[in-house]
Design a protein around this motif. Structure first.
Motif, PDB file in Angstrom:
ATOM      1  N   LEU A 125     -33.431  37.697  18.882  1.00 40.10           N
ATOM      2  CA  LEU A 125     -32.975  36.531  17.924  1.00 40.10           C
ATOM      3  C   LEU A 125     -31.095  36.209  18.111  1.00 40.10           C
ATOM      4  N   TYR A 126     -30.589  37.511  18.570  1.00 38.52           N
ATOM      5  CA  TYR A 126     -29.374  36.821  19.067  1.00 38.52           C
ATOM      6  C   TYR A 126     -29.200  35.840  20.210  1.00 38.52           C
ATOM      7  N   GLY A 127     -30.577  35.752  21.061  1.00 34.33           N
ATOM      8  CA  GLY A 127     -30.119  34.438  21.861  1.00 34.33           C
ATOM      9  C   GLY A 127     -30.582  32.898  20.934  1.00 34.33           C
ATOM     10  N   VAL A 128     -30.886  33.221  19.975  1.00 36.15           N
ATOM     11  CA  VAL A 128     -32.164  31.991  18.998  1.00 36.15           C
ATOM     12  C   VAL A 128     -30.525  31.741  18.391  1.00 36.15           C
ATOM     13  N   MET A 129     -29.077  32.558  18.267  1.00 38.14           N
ATOM     14  CA  MET A 129     -28.081  32.175  17.621  1.00 38.14           C
ATOM     15  C   MET A 129     -26.902  31.573  18.464  1.00 38.14           C
ATOM     16  N   ARG A 130     -27.192  32.391  19.272  1.00 38.27           N
ATOM     17  CA  ARG A 130     -26.001  31.543  20.337  1.00 38.27           C
ATOM     18  C   ARG A 130     -26.765  30.386  21.358  1.00 38.27           C
ATOM     19  N   THR A 131     -28.244  30.008  21.468  1.00 35.20           N
ATOM     20  CA  THR A 131     -28.462  29.198  22.087  1.00 35.20           C
ATOM     21  C   THR A 131     -28.348  28.014  20.637  1.00 35.20           C
ATOM     22  N   GLY A 132     -28.346  28.144  19.227  1.00 29.73           N
ATOM     23  CA  GLY A 132     -27.996  27.049  18.048  1.00 29.73           C
ATOM     24  C   GLY A 132     -26.405  27.297  18.003  1.00 29.73           C
ATOM     25  N   GLY A 133     -25.604  28.580  18.137  1.00 31.54           N
ATOM     26  CA  GLY A 133     -23.821  27.838  18.082  1.00 31.54           C
ATOM     27  C   GLY A 133     -23.292  27.069  19.571  1.00 31.54           C
ATOM     28  N   SER A 134     -24.382  27.157  20.902  1.00 28.61           N
ATOM     29  CA  SER A 134     -24.541  26.089  21.761  1.00 28.61           C
ATOM     30  C   SER A 134     -24.186  24.963  21.580  1.00 28.61           C
ATOM     31  N   GLY A 135     -25.545  24.591  20.481  1.00 29.20           N
ATOM     32  CA  GLY A 135     -26.120  22.587  20.115  1.00 29.20           C
ATOM     33  C   GLY A 135     -24.738  22.492  19.905  1.00 29.20           C
ATOM     34  N   PHE A 183     -25.089  16.219  28.717  1.00 31.04           N
ATOM     35  CA  PHE A 183     -26.029  17.507  28.439  1.00 31.04           C
ATOM     36  C   PHE A 183     -26.161  17.525  29.794  1.00 31.04           C
ATOM     37  N   SER A 184     -26.216  18.892  29.980  1.00 35.49           N
ATOM     38  CA  SER A 184     -27.176  19.500  30.632  1.00 35.49           C
ATOM     39  C   SER A 184     -27.490  20.604  30.490  1.00 35.49           C
ATOM     40  N   SER A 185     -28.764  21.083  30.649  1.00 39.31           N
ATOM     41  CA  SER A 185     -29.745  21.988  30.359  1.00 39.31           C
ATOM     42  C   SER A 185     -28.952  23.825  31.395  1.00 39.31           C
ATOM     43  N   GLY A 217     -39.619  36.303  31.119  1.00 37.57           N
ATOM     44  CA  GLY A 217     -40.827  36.397  31.630  1.00 37.57           C
ATOM     45  C   GLY A 217     -41.922  35.913  31.525  1.00 37.57           C
ATOM     46  N   SER A 218     -42.718  36.052  32.105  1.00 37.63           N
ATOM     47  CA  SER A 218     -44.418  35.435  31.803  1.00 37.63           C
ATOM     48  C   SER A 218     -45.117  35.449  30.304  1.00 37.63           C
ATOM     49  N   GLY A 219     -44.165  36.515  29.716  1.00 40.26           N
ATOM     50  CA  GLY A 219     -44.877  36.929  28.006  1.00 40.26           C
ATOM     51  C   GLY A 219     -43.703  37.029  27.533  1.00 40.26           C
ATOM     52  N   ASN A 220     -42.327  36.201  27.752  1.00 34.40           N
ATOM     53  CA  ASN A 220     -41.083  36.520  26.537  1.00 34.40           C
ATOM     54  C   ASN A 220     -40.399  35.515  27.784  1.00 34.40           C
ATOM     55  N   TYR A 221     -39.487  34.394  25.677  1.00 31.09           N
ATOM     56  CA  TYR A 221     -38.575  33.312  26.483  1.00 31.09           C
ATOM     57  C   TYR A 221     -37.161  33.875  26.305  1.00 31.09           C
ATOM     58  N   ASN A 222     -36.129  33.897  26.743  1.00 27.66           N
ATOM     59  CA  ASN A 222     -34.918  34.105  26.469  1.00 27.66           C
ATOM     60  C   ASN A 222     -34.226  32.200  26.633  1.00 27.66           C
ATOM     61  N   SER A 223     -34.172  32.573  25.341  1.00 30.98           N
ATOM     62  CA  SER A 223     -33.153  31.050  25.064  1.00 30.98           C
ATOM     63  C   SER A 223     -31.725  30.791  25.670  1.00 30.98           C
ATOM     64  N   GLY A 224     -31.875  29.659  26.280  1.00 27.00           N
ATOM     65  CA  GLY A 224     -30.838  29.535  27.192  1.00 27.00           C
ATOM     66  C   GLY A 224     -29.678  28.791  26.120  1.00 27.00           C
ATOM     67  N   SER A 225     -28.998  28.307  26.789  1.00 29.92           N
ATOM     68  CA  SER A 225     -27.632  26.722  25.467  1.00 29.92           C
ATOM     69  C   SER A 225     -27.465  25.768  26.815  1.00 29.92           C
ATOM     70  N   VAL A 226     -26.819  24.686  26.374  1.00 33.83           N
ATOM     71  CA  VAL A 226     -26.673  24.149  26.948  1.00 33.83           C
ATOM     72  C   VAL A 226     -24.525  23.389  26.847  1.00 33.83           C
ATOM     73  N   GLU A 227     -24.841  23.151  28.301  1.00 36.93           N
ATOM     74  CA  GLU A 227     -23.112  22.522  28.645  1.00 36.93           C
ATOM     75  C   GLU A 227     -22.775  21.786  28.449  1.00 36.93           C
ATOM     76  N   THR A 260     -26.568  19.038  13.029  1.00 36.72           N
ATOM     77  CA  THR A 260     -26.966  19.529  11.343  1.00 36.72           C
ATOM     78  C   THR A 260     -28.133  20.187  12.399  1.00 36.72           C
ATOM     79  N   ALA A 261     -29.151  19.394  13.368  1.00 33.64           N
ATOM     80  CA  ALA A 261     -30.398  20.505  13.633  1.00 33.64           C
ATOM     81  C   ALA A 261     -30.061  21.626  13.850  1.00 33.64           C
ATOM     82  N   ASN A 262     -28.910  21.941  15.199  1.00 35.84           N
ATOM     83  CA  ASN A 262     -28.052  22.745  15.181  1.00 35.84           C
ATOM     84  C   ASN A 262     -28.341  24.393  14.547  1.00 35.84           C
ATOM     85  N   SER A 263     -27.328  23.964  13.637  1.00 31.50           N
ATOM     86  CA  SER A 263     -27.252  24.616  12.617  1.00 31.50           C
ATOM     87  C   SER A 263     -28.246  25.218  11.656  1.00 31.50           C
TER      88      SER A 263
END
Length: 414
Positions: free
Chosen positions: A3-13, A43-45, A51-61, A393-396
């Motif tokens: 969930l921290y990764g999701v929040m960081r991804t949203g903040g990055s967006g 933008f670039s991702s 892993g195969s069963g776990n997705y770690n959200s990244g960010s955008v630069e 707005t969507a990222n927030s």
């Protein structure tokens, strides 16, 4: 999933959309800035390994790009020192400390000393070509450039030392003259003494025999009241010219034979009058000649040619080349580093500077009495602003959803 990764991804967006909105704001603010070049945020991702069963959200630069090589439209003015470039190239300008920069903003005006500078305070640089000097160009550098000045231009009086005929004909069918004061043809020539005083010469042509003419030159100041003969003094010079009327000569001067006249102008310098282009054919009399020398005169205005040559036009009509304005470019103009005042400096990614004149080496031409408008499209910028707003707005919402889920997880202990 973190969930921290999701929040960081949203903040990055949100941060990325903020950057985009910042470039949009700059573009809209400079929509009417002369020579301004549009900035854009790309933008670039940034993907994290999952892993195969776990997705770690990244960010955008984000990466800011500048459309420096994209030209703006031409706006025409009435100022001779408003300059625009049609095609490739930049004006070379410098700040008050002498540091050089490149710009497309050509709205130049003279300061109190006559130095040309634009609205951002940068001075136009050029090569001094007064007195016939040739520009000493450094192809890959900015050496030998000077601030262009239009005030320190005065036309000093120069004595006449030479004249030459560019088109003159004596009528082959004219009657034979009895000699002064019975002349066949007459014209006058303006010359100057050593301090710029005007000396008028009266030039008389006397046909003395078939294909033979005497030319006499008098000081018009010695003429009789109302002009003409009798003169108070002898002619400055007298010469006899003979013309070749054969099929090969076609009315030109016989050679060998005299082709010029020489004497000293009163109060002036030794003077040579080249008459080698004079002819005698069956046509009416005409006489066109050019001279050097000039009277002192003040500056009236300046003009700039499409090749960057700046001319000073003086009150007496004399036109002299004073500066040659060069253009500069780099292999990758879009990678120049923008600086305050709508100027650019060379960067590692842009490549080294190259200098030449307008019309050479792929450079464009200089348009006087014109300014290059900003290349910002207001409709596109307003569209991008709405897109950025919606994206933010969507990222927030993503950030907020992640925060809500984290609250649920924390509250499980209660």
């Amino acid at each position: 999933m973190s969930l921290y990764g999701v929040m960081r991804t949203g903040g990055s967006g949100m941060n990325a959309q903020s950057n985009k909105l910042a470039t949009v704001a700059d573009n809209i603010a400079n929509v009417n800035t002369t020579g301004y070049k549009r900035a854009s945020t790309e933008f670039s991702s940034l993907i994290l390994r999952s892993g195969s069963g776990n997705y770690n959200s990244g960010s955008v630069e984000t990466q800011v790009r500048y459309a420096i090589s994209d030209p703006g439209t031409m706006n025409y003015t009435t100022s001779a020192t408003d300059l625009a470039i049609q095609g490739n190239g930049f004006f070379i300008v410098s700040d008050t400390g002498g540091t050089p920069f490149l710009t497309r903003a050509g709205s130049f005006v003279p300061d109190g000393q006559g130095n040309l500078y634009n609205t951002a305070g940068y001075y136009l640089m050029g090569y001094d070509i007064r007195n016939g000097a040739q520009p000493d160009v450094v192809a890959n550098g900015l050496g030998n450039l000077q601030v262009v000045n239009i005030a320190q231009q005065t036309l000093v009086g120069n004595p006449t030392t030479a004249a030459s005929i560019v088109g003159a004909n004596l009528d082959a069918n004219a009657a034979i003259s009895a000699g002064p004061p019975d002349f066949t043809s007459k014209t006058s020539l303006i010359t100057y003494d050593n301090i710029g005083n005007e000396v008028k010469l009266d030039v008389y042509m006397f046909k003395t025999a078939a294909n033979t003419w005497d030319v006499q030159i008098y000081n018009a100041a010695d003429a009789a009241p109302g002009g003409g003969f009798p003169y108070a003094s002898a002619p400055f010079a007298t010469e006899t010219f003979t013309f070749d009327v054969s099929a090969t000569g076609k009315g030109r001067l016989v050679t060998p034979g005299p082709t010029s006249m020489a004497f000293t102008i009163p109060g002036g310098s030794p003077f040579t009058f080249d008459m080698s282009n004079m002819t005698q054919v069956a046509d009416e009399f005409q006489f066109k000649a050019i001279t050097d020398g000039n009277a002192p005169s003040g500056l009236d205005r300046v003009e700039v040619a499409s090749d960057g040559t700046m001319y000073s036009i003086f009150e007496n009509g004399t036109r002299l080349a004073t500066y040659k304005i060069p253009l500069a470019t780099v292999p990758s103009p879009d990678n120049l580093s923008p600086e305050a005042g709508n100027v650019y400096s060379v960067s590692i990614n842009s490549g080294n500077i190259q200098v030449d004149f307008a019309g050479n080496s792929g450079f464009g031409t200089i348009k006087p009495e014109a300014l290059e408008a900003s290349n910002v499209d207001l409709a596109n910028e307003l569209t991008a602003m709405i897109e950025s707003q919606r994206g933010y707005t969507a990222n927030s919402k993503v950030f907020q959803t992640g925060a809500d889920l984290l609250d649920v997880l924390v509250n499980l202990k209660r």
